[in-house]
Design a protein around this motif. Structure first.
Motif, mmCIF file in Angstrom:
data_model
loop_
_atom_site.group_PDB
_atom_site.id
_atom_site.type_symbol
_atom_site.label_atom_id
_atom_site.label_comp_id
_atom_site.label_asym_id
_atom_site.label_seq_id
_atom_site.Cartn_x
_atom_site.Cartn_y
_atom_site.Cartn_z
ATOM 1 N N ASN A 356 -4.342 15.241 54.010
ATOM 2 C CA ASN A 356 -5.760 15.278 53.417
ATOM 3 C C ASN A 356 -5.750 15.662 51.787
ATOM 4 O OD1 ASN A 356 -7.051 14.472 55.866
ATOM 5 N ND2 ASN A 356 -6.399 16.395 56.508
ATOM 6 N N ASN A 357 -4.518 14.935 51.161
ATOM 7 C CA ASN A 357 -4.642 15.308 49.884
ATOM 8 C C ASN A 357 -4.851 13.907 49.116
ATOM 9 O OD1 ASN A 357 -3.987 18.056 50.195
ATOM 10 N ND2 ASN A 357 -1.870 17.543 50.058
ATOM 11 N N ARG A 358 -6.212 13.440 49.365
ATOM 12 C CA ARG A 358 -6.419 11.695 48.875
ATOM 13 C C ARG A 358 -6.249 11.824 47.407
ATOM 14 N NH1 ARG A 358 -6.949 12.070 53.804
ATOM 15 N NH2 ARG A 358 -9.120 12.266 53.899
ATOM 16 N N ALA A 359 -6.591 12.685 46.498
ATOM 17 C CA ALA A 359 -6.641 12.532 45.017
ATOM 18 C C ALA A 359 -5.140 12.499 44.686
ATOM 19 C CB ALA A 359 -7.335 13.565 44.382
ATOM 20 N N GLU A 360 -4.362 13.321 45.286
ATOM 21 C CA GLU A 360 -2.658 13.290 44.916
ATOM 22 C C GLU A 360 -2.206 12.029 45.512
ATOM 23 O OE1 GLU A 360 0.802 15.683 44.130
ATOM 24 O OE2 GLU A 360 -1.344 15.714 43.193
ATOM 25 N N CYS A 361 -2.642 11.334 46.577
ATOM 26 C CA CYS A 361 -2.156 10.156 47.076
ATOM 27 C C CYS A 361 -2.440 9.327 46.189
ATOM 28 C CB CYS A 361 -2.718 9.871 48.512
ATOM 29 S SG CYS A 361 -2.416 8.204 49.137
ATOM 30 N N ALA A 362 -3.650 9.151 45.536
ATOM 31 C CA ALA A 362 -3.889 7.845 44.655
ATOM 32 C C ALA A 362 -3.368 8.030 43.515
ATOM 33 C CB ALA A 362 -5.540 8.115 44.526
ATOM 34 N N GLU A 380 -11.397 5.350 42.359
ATOM 35 C CA GLU A 380 -11.922 4.684 43.576
ATOM 36 C C GLU A 380 -11.005 5.002 44.918
ATOM 37 O OE1 GLU A 380 -11.533 0.150 45.703
ATOM 38 O OE2 GLU A 380 -11.179 0.315 43.324
ATOM 39 N N PHE A 381 -9.648 4.943 44.773
ATOM 40 C CA PHE A 381 -8.918 5.374 46.049
ATOM 41 C C PHE A 381 -9.111 6.859 46.178
ATOM 42 C CE2 PHE A 381 -5.375 2.040 44.397
ATOM 43 C CZ PHE A 381 -6.203 1.014 44.920
ATOM 44 N N SER A 382 -9.306 7.862 45.366
ATOM 45 C CA SER A 382 -9.402 9.253 45.822
ATOM 46 C C SER A 382 -10.994 9.567 46.377
ATOM 47 C CB SER A 382 -9.809 9.956 44.503
ATOM 48 O OG SER A 382 -8.419 10.036 43.574
ATOM 49 N N GLY A 383 -11.503 8.530 46.631
ATOM 50 C CA GLY A 383 -12.747 8.577 47.551
ATOM 51 C C GLY A 383 -12.734 7.999 48.745
ATOM 52 N N TYR A 384 -11.522 7.305 49.063
ATOM 53 C CA TYR A 384 -11.436 6.788 50.126
ATOM 54 C C TYR A 384 -11.355 7.800 51.512
ATOM 55 C CZ TYR A 384 -10.230 1.943 48.452
ATOM 56 O OH TYR A 384 -10.319 0.775 47.675
ATOM 57 N N THR A 385 -11.622 7.095 52.637
ATOM 58 C CA THR A 385 -11.199 7.959 53.727
ATOM 59 C C THR A 385 -9.706 7.849 54.287
ATOM 60 O OG1 THR A 385 -11.616 6.094 55.330
ATOM 61 C CG2 THR A 385 -13.616 7.491 54.501
ATOM 62 N N GLN A 386 -9.406 8.851 55.078
ATOM 63 C CA GLN A 386 -7.951 8.636 55.466
ATOM 64 C C GLN A 386 -7.611 7.243 55.988
ATOM 65 O OE1 GLN A 386 -6.435 10.929 58.735
ATOM 66 N NE2 GLN A 386 -5.235 11.944 57.192
ATOM 67 N N ALA A 387 -8.486 6.563 56.893
ATOM 68 C CA ALA A 387 -8.146 5.382 57.412
ATOM 69 C C ALA A 387 -8.103 4.385 56.423
ATOM 70 C CB ALA A 387 -9.180 5.040 58.304
ATOM 71 N N GLN A 388 -8.952 4.414 55.474
ATOM 72 C CA GLN A 388 -9.118 3.197 54.104
ATOM 73 C C GLN A 388 -7.836 3.511 53.590
ATOM 74 O OE1 GLN A 388 -12.821 4.261 52.554
ATOM 75 N NE2 GLN A 388 -13.670 2.589 53.193
#
Length: 462
Positions: A356-362, A380-388
């Motif tokens: 659940n570290n979406r910004a780091e992932c992006a 844009e990617f930082s705002g995605y859901t986990q599934a997206q």
């Protein structure tokens, strides 16, 4: 050897993915993608199975005997570390491809010790983790700043390779924090990075570059002249790869393996910041575009008035830039890159999404995209859901690692074969998935192993 990285391990890793198709007349290859291998003919998959165990046998000889040899301690540790790494790698392939497999941990001393009962995948994965952990503790970061007979011998297993594969093993077992820690440690070594030119990862001229975590060394000038197929290696064997002829375009190789049109089309979904097609397309695939050359000849001329004119062919790992007339000598010196730094970045990104570290992932996804001049979509990617984000990672890995043996492992690991919607999508993209049936994500245990080893049982659905 033929079952290992010389030819069939790339085939077994590649052909079941939706980035690859096979119309080979040899069913040992074409039936891989159709999930239609039988147990009566072990050609291909059985050779790989055998050769992984040959490698394990040799690793165990080292682990059993080298500790007692009077020698420099640092050299001994490196030798033992390399043996643990290679045994871990062979076990990794075995459990990943075949499921329930035997785990011989010592050299057999009596006939009975040759027959080791199969272990469950859970037990096997723990052994893989143990081997890579031990290897990482014993191996050097590099061989350039050491003394001993192995000094400056680029291509040997390193600490970074062991940590990278340990992280990958954790990831395959959904141990996301542990995997993340290993990938972060690889990055922290400070010796790896993305090469500016993506193509440099697949040519003979730019081997063992800073993006290489581990690669199998091939050469057209080392060793003998005989092709190494099966059996005990000899000094007459060449140290060459047969991947190029196997995957080669018509007139230049056997064309047993081809890229899928799903891969070709997905490359064109997004343009670079300069309005061009993703440059990885032209590194990965030969196709009929203006001025396209292969082996010093125009694609449009070579395939004029034939169905090949509108077809597409493998370019990665081919000697197609004009330095060879074709691949029919069977001998390619291009190293097989088993793990690249780009994979470390995207596996780390995947862990961050699962944690659940979406910004780091992006951020880490974008590092790989930036190398090929794709637009910065970090925000844009930082705002995605986990599934997206999972779907985005699927897209990014599909394009970065096309024809590199990762796609089916991703599909299997992500559970897409058990997801009716995803499986239907795969069937639409790659009709070879129409013949998939549960259990066929694993290869069959070779019948010879069943017949000879009382502790071996066949995988379900075979």
């Amino acid at each position: 050897m033929d079952g290992a990285y010389m030819r069939f391990t790339p085939i077994l890793l590649d052909v079941r993915g939706d980035d690859v198709r096979s119309n080979s007349p040899w069913t040992a290859i074409s039936n891989v993608g159709k999930f239609s291998l039988g147990t009566s003919d072990p050609a291909g998959y059985g050779w790989a199975f055998d050769e992984y165990y040959e490698g394990i046998f040799r690793c165990n000889q080292v682990l059993d005997n080298v500790p007692a040899i009077n020698m420099d301690t640092a050299v001994r540790n490196r030798i033992i570390g390399q043996a643990y790494f290679l045994r871990g790698l062979y076990f990794f392939h075995l459990v990943n491809m075949f499921g329930n497999v035997s785990l011989p941990l010592t050299s057999p001393k009596t006939p009975a010790e040759f027959f080791v009962k199969q272990a469950t995948p859970d037990v096997a994965w723990k052994q893989v983790m143990s081997d890579f952990k031990t290897a990482a503790a014993l191996l050097p970061v590099s061989y350039t700043n050491i003394s001993g007979p192995d000094a400056n011998q680029i291509g040997r297993a390193t600490k970074g390779a062991a940590m990278g594969y340990l992280g990958k093993t954790y990831l395959f077992n959904k141990m996301y924090q542990e995997a993340s820690d290993q990938f972060k440690a690889v990055m922290a070594l400070g010796i790896y990075g993305l090469v500016p030119n993506y193509k440099d990862n697949f040519t003979e001229a730019n081997e063992n570059n800073k993006e290489s975590i581990f690669e199998v060394q091939f050469s057209t000038t080392v060793g003998g002249t005989d092709l190494g197929w099966q059996g005990v290696p000899t000094s007459t064997w060449a140290k060459t790869s047969a991947r190029a002829i196997t995957y080669g375009a018509p007139n230049f190789g056997w064309t047993d393996v081809q890229p899928s049109f799903a891969l070709f089309n997905e490359f064109q979904q997004e343009q670079t910041t300069g309005g061009q097609v993703d440059p990885r397309l032209d590194v990965t695939i030969f196709y009929n575009k203006p001025g396209e050359m292969l082996y010093g000849q125009l694609f449009s001329v070579v395939y004029a008035n034939s169905s090949y004119l509108t077809d597409i062919f493998c370019r990665k790992y081919e000697n197609g830039d004009g330095n060879k007339p074709n691949e029919f000598d069977w001998k390619s010196g291009i190293n097989e890159r088993l793990m690249r730094y780009a994979d470390i970045l995207l596996m780390y990104a995947e862990c961050q999404n699962e944690l659940n570290n979406r910004a780091e992932c992006a951020t880490y996804i974008q590092q790989v995209r930036t190398r090929v001049s794709l637009p910065d979509r970090t925000a844009e990617f930082s705002g995605y859901t986990q599934a997206q984000m999972r779907d985005q990672l699927g897209h990014e890995r599909f394009l970065e690692f096309g024809l590199e043996g990762h796609r089916f492992d991703d599909i299997h690991r992500w559970g897409w074969l058990q997801d009716a919607t995803k499986l239907a999508w795969l069937k639409q993209r790659d009709p070879e998935f129409n013949s998939y049936q549960p259990g066929r994500e694993l290869y069959p245990i070779p019948q010879g192993e069943i017949d000879n080893n009382p502790g071996a049982k066949q995988n379900l659905s075979y």
